[in-house]
Scaffold this motif. Structure first.
Motif, PDB file in Angstrom:
ATOM      1  N   GLY A  32      -8.029 -42.491  18.019  1.00 44.07           N
ATOM      2  CA  GLY A  32      -8.706 -43.286  17.000  1.00 44.07           C
ATOM      3  C   GLY A  32      -8.953 -42.599  15.680  1.00 44.07           C
ATOM      4  O   GLY A  32      -9.604 -43.161  14.798  1.00 44.07           O
ATOM      5  N   ALA A  33      -8.448 -41.365  15.512  1.00 43.05           N
ATOM      6  CA  ALA A  33      -8.662 -40.666  14.243  1.00 43.05           C
ATOM      7  C   ALA A  33      -7.847 -41.302  13.121  1.00 43.05           C
ATOM      8  O   ALA A  33      -6.762 -41.839  13.352  1.00 43.05           O
ATOM      9  CB  ALA A  33      -8.278 -39.194  14.378  1.00 43.05           C
ATOM     10  N   ASP A  34      -8.388 -41.249  11.903  1.00 41.49           N
ATOM     11  CA  ASP A  34      -7.691 -41.776  10.724  1.00 41.49           C
ATOM     12  C   ASP A  34      -6.941 -40.677   9.983  1.00 41.49           C
ATOM     13  O   ASP A  34      -5.908 -40.931   9.362  1.00 41.49           O
ATOM     14  CB  ASP A  34      -8.689 -42.434   9.765  1.00 41.49           C
ATOM     15  N   GLU A  35      -7.471 -39.468  10.019  1.00 40.59           N
ATOM     16  CA  GLU A  35      -6.851 -38.327   9.358  1.00 40.59           C
ATOM     17  C   GLU A  35      -6.910 -37.128  10.298  1.00 40.59           C
ATOM     18  O   GLU A  35      -7.749 -37.073  11.207  1.00 40.59           O
ATOM     19  CB  GLU A  35      -7.567 -37.976   8.044  1.00 40.59           C
ATOM     20  N   TYR A  36      -6.038 -36.154  10.052  1.00 42.82           N
ATOM     21  CA  TYR A  36      -5.938 -34.986  10.918  1.00 42.82           C
ATOM     22  C   TYR A  36      -5.656 -33.775  10.043  1.00 42.82           C
ATOM     23  O   TYR A  36      -4.618 -33.689   9.404  1.00 42.82           O
ATOM     24  CB  TYR A  36      -4.793 -35.211  11.913  1.00 42.82           C
ATOM     25  N   LEU A  37      -6.602 -32.829   9.999  1.00 44.43           N
ATOM     26  CA  LEU A  37      -6.446 -31.615   9.200  1.00 44.43           C
ATOM     27  C   LEU A  37      -6.496 -30.396  10.108  1.00 44.43           C
ATOM     28  O   LEU A  37      -7.297 -30.348  11.053  1.00 44.43           O
ATOM     29  CB  LEU A  37      -7.553 -31.501   8.158  1.00 44.43           C
ATOM     30  N   THR A  38      -5.635 -29.423   9.841  1.00 48.72           N
ATOM     31  CA  THR A  38      -5.642 -28.194  10.629  1.00 48.72           C
ATOM     32  C   THR A  38      -6.413 -27.098   9.898  1.00 48.72           C
ATOM     33  O   THR A  38      -6.416 -27.025   8.676  1.00 48.72           O
ATOM     34  CB  THR A  38      -4.204 -27.706  10.896  1.00 48.72           C
ATOM     35  N   LYS A  39      -7.085 -26.258  10.669  1.00 49.33           N
ATOM     36  CA  LYS A  39      -7.819 -25.117  10.121  1.00 49.33           C
ATOM     37  C   LYS A  39      -6.878 -23.921   9.998  1.00 49.33           C
ATOM     38  O   LYS A  39      -6.006 -23.747  10.848  1.00 49.33           O
ATOM     39  CB  LYS A  39      -8.989 -24.757  11.031  1.00 49.33           C
ATOM     40  N   PRO A  40      -7.075 -23.086   8.972  1.00 50.82           N
ATOM     41  CA  PRO A  40      -8.054 -23.256   7.893  1.00 50.82           C
ATOM     42  C   PRO A  40      -7.610 -24.326   6.910  1.00 50.82           C
ATOM     43  O   PRO A  40      -6.422 -24.479   6.642  1.00 50.82           O
ATOM     44  CB  PRO A  40      -8.076 -21.876   7.233  1.00 50.82           C
ATOM     45  N   PHE A  41      -8.563 -25.074   6.392  1.00 52.20           N
ATOM     46  CA  PHE A  41      -8.255 -26.123   5.432  1.00 52.20           C
ATOM     47  C   PHE A  41      -8.874 -25.777   4.081  1.00 52.20           C
ATOM     48  O   PHE A  41      -9.810 -24.980   3.998  1.00 52.20           O
ATOM     49  CB  PHE A  41      -8.788 -27.477   5.909  1.00 52.20           C
ATOM     50  N   GLU A  80      -8.530 -30.141  -0.505  1.00 48.57           N
ATOM     51  CA  GLU A  80      -7.674 -31.054   0.250  1.00 48.57           C
ATOM     52  C   GLU A  80      -8.531 -32.017   1.070  1.00 48.57           C
ATOM     53  O   GLU A  80      -8.253 -33.211   1.140  1.00 48.57           O
ATOM     54  CB  GLU A  80      -6.737 -30.284   1.172  1.00 48.57           C
ATOM     55  N   LEU A  81      -9.584 -31.509   1.703  1.00 48.16           N
ATOM     56  CA  LEU A  81     -10.491 -32.380   2.459  1.00 48.16           C
ATOM     57  C   LEU A  81     -11.114 -33.410   1.532  1.00 48.16           C
ATOM     58  O   LEU A  81     -11.199 -34.599   1.882  1.00 48.16           O
ATOM     59  CB  LEU A  81     -11.576 -31.546   3.139  1.00 48.16           C
ATOM     60  N   ARG A  82     -11.554 -32.973   0.347  1.00 52.15           N
ATOM     61  CA  ARG A  82     -12.155 -33.911  -0.610  1.00 52.15           C
ATOM     62  C   ARG A  82     -11.139 -34.990  -1.010  1.00 52.15           C
ATOM     63  O   ARG A  82     -11.494 -36.176  -1.126  1.00 52.15           O
ATOM     64  CB  ARG A  82     -12.643 -33.147  -1.840  1.00 52.15           C
ATOM     65  N   ALA A  83      -9.885 -34.609  -1.193  1.00 52.51           N
ATOM     66  CA  ALA A  83      -8.855 -35.584  -1.545  1.00 52.51           C
ATOM     67  C   ALA A  83      -8.657 -36.599  -0.430  1.00 52.51           C
ATOM     68  O   ALA A  83      -8.484 -37.798  -0.680  1.00 52.51           O
ATOM     69  CB  ALA A  83      -7.538 -34.872  -1.858  1.00 52.51           C
ATOM     70  N   ARG A  84      -8.675 -36.124   0.823  1.00 55.93           N
ATOM     71  CA  ARG A  84      -8.516 -37.039   1.954  1.00 55.93           C
ATOM     72  C   ARG A  84      -9.698 -38.004   2.045  1.00 55.93           C
ATOM     73  O   ARG A  84      -9.538 -39.188   2.345  1.00 55.93           O
ATOM     74  CB  ARG A  84      -8.387 -36.249   3.259  1.00 55.93           C
ATOM     75  N   ILE A  85     -10.899 -37.494   1.811  1.00 53.00           N
ATOM     76  CA  ILE A  85     -12.089 -38.349   1.834  1.00 53.00           C
ATOM     77  C   ILE A  85     -11.997 -39.422   0.750  1.00 53.00           C
ATOM     78  O   ILE A  85     -12.249 -40.604   0.996  1.00 53.00           O
ATOM     79  CB  ILE A  85     -13.362 -37.494   1.640  1.00 53.00           C
TER      80      ILE A  85
END
Length: 292
Positions: A101-110, A114-119
């Motif tokens: 059910g996830a909408d986005e998937y980011l791998t660490k380290p992030f 990039e996280l702000r852009a996805r949000i």
């Protein structure tokens, strides 16, 4: 959304590493969210039920239940946007995360940018009406967060079973509007305005991302859409963008496409609806093909 509602945006951060938890909260607060930080999956699921946030960030490896199980439980009770974060980048984990059910998937380290852009991209996407907030029992709420009183909806007169539970196999007119502006491919129909997708007379239960992918392909017909192109569509971007499209993004599109095809009952080796153009992307099958 008016300005007062916008100031009440809430995000839940579910992460067992305190340093990463603090970083996630900082990024979300810079985007205008108030944050609730949780250190384990079980309390995180309860926090989502209590707060019904717009955004939930979810680590995969946590004490108690892992992120995959937490995502499944969250998705069963909330329409929050879920961003999964993990140190794993194997394609199987991407499929599991998005399938849960996830909408986005980011791998660490992030990178925080990039996280702000996805949000920001998630906030530009269409949001379905969230379910009625669940009211957690007092002994079910973990001690790591306060409980905000839930909004109690105004009661409405009970409808008869015939009005509230139409048979999906009767004639399709109880659940599928006749005046919808349908995009049609064989017996598959999509209405971008009402965000209804139907196969024959049965309405499909698609996630936001699966619907967006299907609607994009339906609108494009035989024009091939690359994985990078579809990634930008899902982010709400057009062909000119400052965002990078990496291999993880392309694998995420593949995972969403796998889930979509499964719901359509479509065989990738002998497709009826969506075909893969090897090395390029995806497009609708020809109307002239005869399904076996």
């Amino acid at each position: 959304m008016d300005g007062s509602a916008d100031t009440l945006k809430t995000a839940v951060v579910i992460e067992d590493d305190p340093d990463i938890r603090h970083l996630l909260a900082e990024v979300l607060e810079s985007a205008g969210f108030s944050t609730v930080s949780i250190g384990n999956g079980l309390d995180g699921v309860r926090a989502v039920a209590a707060y019904q946030p717009l955004i939930t960030t979810l680590d995969v490896h946590m004490p108690g239940i892992d992120g995959f199980e937490a995502a499944r439980r969250i998705r069963a009770q909330s329409d929050t946007y879920i961003i999964m974060l993990t140190g794993l980048d194997d394609e199987t984990d991407v499929v599991l995360g998005l399938g849960a059910g996830a909408d986005e998937y980011l791998t660490k380290p992030f990178r925080p940018r990039e996280l702000r852009a996805r949000i920001d991209a998630l906030m530009r996407r269409h949001r379905q009406s969230p379910p009625t907030p669940a009211v957690p029992a007092q002994d079910q709420v973990g001690p790591s967060f306060p409980v905000r009183p839930p909004v109690i909806p105004v009661a409405t007169p009970a409808a008869t079973p015939a009005a509230t539970e139409p048979s999906p196999t009767s004639n399709g007119q109880d659940t599928l509007p006749d005046d919808a502006d349908w995009l049609v491919h064989r017996d598959l129909r999509v209405d971008p305005e009402t965000r209804i997708a139907a196969l024959g007379l049965d309405e499909l239960d698609l996630t936001r991302t699966e619907f967006d992918l299907l609607a994009t392909l339906m609108q494009s017909k035989r024009r091939v859409r690359s994985k990078a192109d579809l990634t930008l569509v899902l982010r709400g971007e057009s062909y000119v963008t400052s965002y990078l499209v990496g291999e993880a993004d392309k694998r995420a599109v593949e995972a969403h496409m796998t889930n979509l095809r499964r719901k359509l009952g479509d065989n990738p080796t002998n497709p009826r609806y969506i075909e893969t153009v090897r090395g390029v992307g995806y497009r609708l099958t020809s109307e002239d093909l005869i399904a076996s």
